[in-house]
Design an enzyme around this catalytic site. Structure first.
Site, PDB file in Angstrom:
ATOM      1  N   SER A 188      45.786  -4.567  -3.673  1.00 18.62           N
ATOM      2  CA  SER A 188      46.134  -3.805  -4.869  1.00 18.62           C
ATOM      3  C   SER A 188      45.434  -2.450  -4.878  1.00 18.62           C
ATOM      4  CB  SER A 188      45.747  -4.582  -6.132  1.00 18.62           C
ATOM      5  OG  SER A 188      46.569  -5.695  -6.301  1.00 18.62           O
TER       6      SER A 188
ATOM      7  N   HIS B  55      44.755  -2.335 -12.978  1.00 15.88           N
ATOM      8  CA  HIS B  55      44.208  -3.685 -13.082  1.00 15.88           C
ATOM      9  C   HIS B  55      43.041  -3.928 -12.136  1.00 15.88           C
ATOM     10  CE1 HIS B  55      47.088  -4.630  -9.717  1.00 15.88           C
ATOM     11  NE2 HIS B  55      46.093  -5.408  -9.344  1.00 15.88           N
TER      12      HIS B  55
ATOM     13  N   ASP C  14      50.144   0.925 -14.680  1.00 14.04           N
ATOM     14  CA  ASP C  14      49.189   0.268 -13.777  1.00 14.04           C
ATOM     15  C   ASP C  14      48.564   1.261 -12.799  1.00 14.04           C
ATOM     16  OD1 ASP C  14      47.667  -1.827 -12.914  1.00 14.04           O
ATOM     17  OD2 ASP C  14      49.165  -2.633 -11.541  1.00 14.04           O
TER      18      ASP C  14
END
Length: 417
Positions: A259, A152, A182
């Site tokens: 992230s 993402h 992911d």
């Protein structure tokens, strides 16, 4: 022997002086003993004692006493510092840019009445596209510039810029993206780059130290410390059912921008990839186990697509308590057995489950003869199967038990259709 009066007068001052010194010495000893009795934790300066009585202090003790920190605090600081120093230079910042094209203006905007009312140039000034920027983290896994991060972070990006810890900015190329896990791999041109050592997430235990490194909220080279809160937290429980993951849960602070950054153990080895937070909670973050990434990183680096079998049902874990509660509801449409199994809540149209004849309200009890008691167990079993492999599914439908054959399809193809 007796003294004459003249001799007695001569020795009297000397005697009083000796007596006074003796009394002072006795009082000093008594005061010292009383102080040590009253304050047993009081330490005498080691430098004033012989080395045989006062052994030399350790580095941790010396540091603790000089800074006012406890030995435990210094020990924590020492291993965190060592861990971060081991991997810190391999952690990168990833900046992305996407060009977003807006939809065409409403056809009424071309009407002469609207153009006259709002002005001829009102709508011509509305931009048809704009640049959307994002940021995240990653870490180098190959000295030639392979970087592991979250899907993402880079998915759909038109440009990727990677900033190394030493300040160098390099153009990144997205080599592979896998949305269900992911995970993504980005390549930069480099040689002899620092590499983050990879650990083993299968060895983790609840309570182990966890160190998150990344660039949260644009604040580069940020480190937070916590513990492993739990293991194998399913993506459905986390609130992202479209992923195929069992997360590491940690209380190390994770924020937007973290992230893709590494989650480290106390030895400075990567045990996870920071990926998600709960917006409605504090002190709860989630990381992808590094063992999951090890399985597919090479394939992603080669640009290969990762296969993810699916059958196409929405399901929940059925327990006797949940079944009893549902059956006691006068408005319920179905009666379910009061057992541990999986209840099918929805069957996706044109899915393998639909083709096999699965229905809403079916209770899945076995797959290939293996008892199924949780939705996570069923999902893991399907994930480990092969595309078009026949799975013998035992379902309880009302009072009847049926055997159905389900052949998993490719999740990626389903998402694109």
């Amino acid at each position: 022997m007796s003294l004459s009066s003249s001799e007695e007068q001569r020795f009297s001052p000397l005697w009083r002086q000796v007596t006074s010194h003796a009394l002072v010495a006795v009082l000093s000893v008594a005061l010292t003993l009383t102080t040590l009795w009253a304050f047993p934790n009081l330490q005498i300066l080691r430098s004033s004692l012989p080395s045989a009585i006062a052994p030399s202090t350790t580095t941790v003790e010396t540091t603790a006493s000089s800074t006012g920190a406890s030995q435990e605090e210094v020990a924590i600081r020492s291993f965190v510092t060592a861990a971060v120093n081991r991997v810190g230079s391999a952690v990168v910042r990833i900046d992305t840019e996407r060009i977003i094209t807006m939809r065409a203006p409403d056809p009424y905007f071309g009407d002469p009445f609207f153009r006259e009312f709002f002005g001829d140039g009102s709508f011509s000034r509305v931009p048809q596209e704009y640049h959307q920027r994002g940021e995240g983290s990653g870490f180098i896994i190959d000295p030639n510039g392979m970087i592991l991060t979250n899907a993402h972070v880079v998915s759909g990006a038109d440009s990727v810029t990677v900033t190394l810890k030493d300040g160098r900015k390099l153009q990144g190329e997205v080599k592979g993206v896998d949305e269900p896990s992911d995970l993504a791999v980005v390549k930069i041109n480099g040689r002899n780059l620092p590499v983050a050592p990879l650990g083993n997430s299968k060895d983790l235990q609840v309570g182990d130290w966890a160190i998150a490194v990344g660039n949260p909220l644009g604040l580069d080279n940020t480190v937070t410390l916590g513990i492993i809160s739990t293991l194998n937290r399913s993506s459905a429980q986390v609130g992202i059912p479209d992923k195929r993951l069992d997360f590491i849960q940690t209380d190390a602070a994770i924020n937007p921008g973290n992230s893709g950054g590494p989650l480290l153990n106390e030895q400075g080895e990567v045990i996870g990839i920071n990926t998600a937070i709960r917006a409605d909670a504090q002190g709860i973050g989630f990381a992808i186990p590094i063992d999951k990434a090890k399985v597919i990183e090479d394939a992603l680096a080669r640009g290969q697509k990762i296969s993810h079998p699916y059958i196409g049902v929405r399901m929940i874990t059925l327990t006797p308590e949940l079944a009893k509660q549902s059956n006691s509801d006068p408005n319920t449409m179905i009666t379910v057995p009061e057992i541990n199994a999986v209840l099918v809540m929805q069957v996706i149209p044109n899915s393998p489950a639909a083709a096999a004849g699965l229905r809403r309200g079916d209770v899945i009890t076995q797959v290939d003869g293996q008892a199924i008691t949780t939705a996570e167990q069923l999902q893991d079993l399907v994930e480990q199967s092969r595309i078009h492999q026949s799975l013998q599914v035992t379902v309880q439908r009302g009072e009847q038990t049926q055997q159905l054959t389900v052949r998993p399809g490719e999740l990626r193809e389903a998402a694109s259709s």
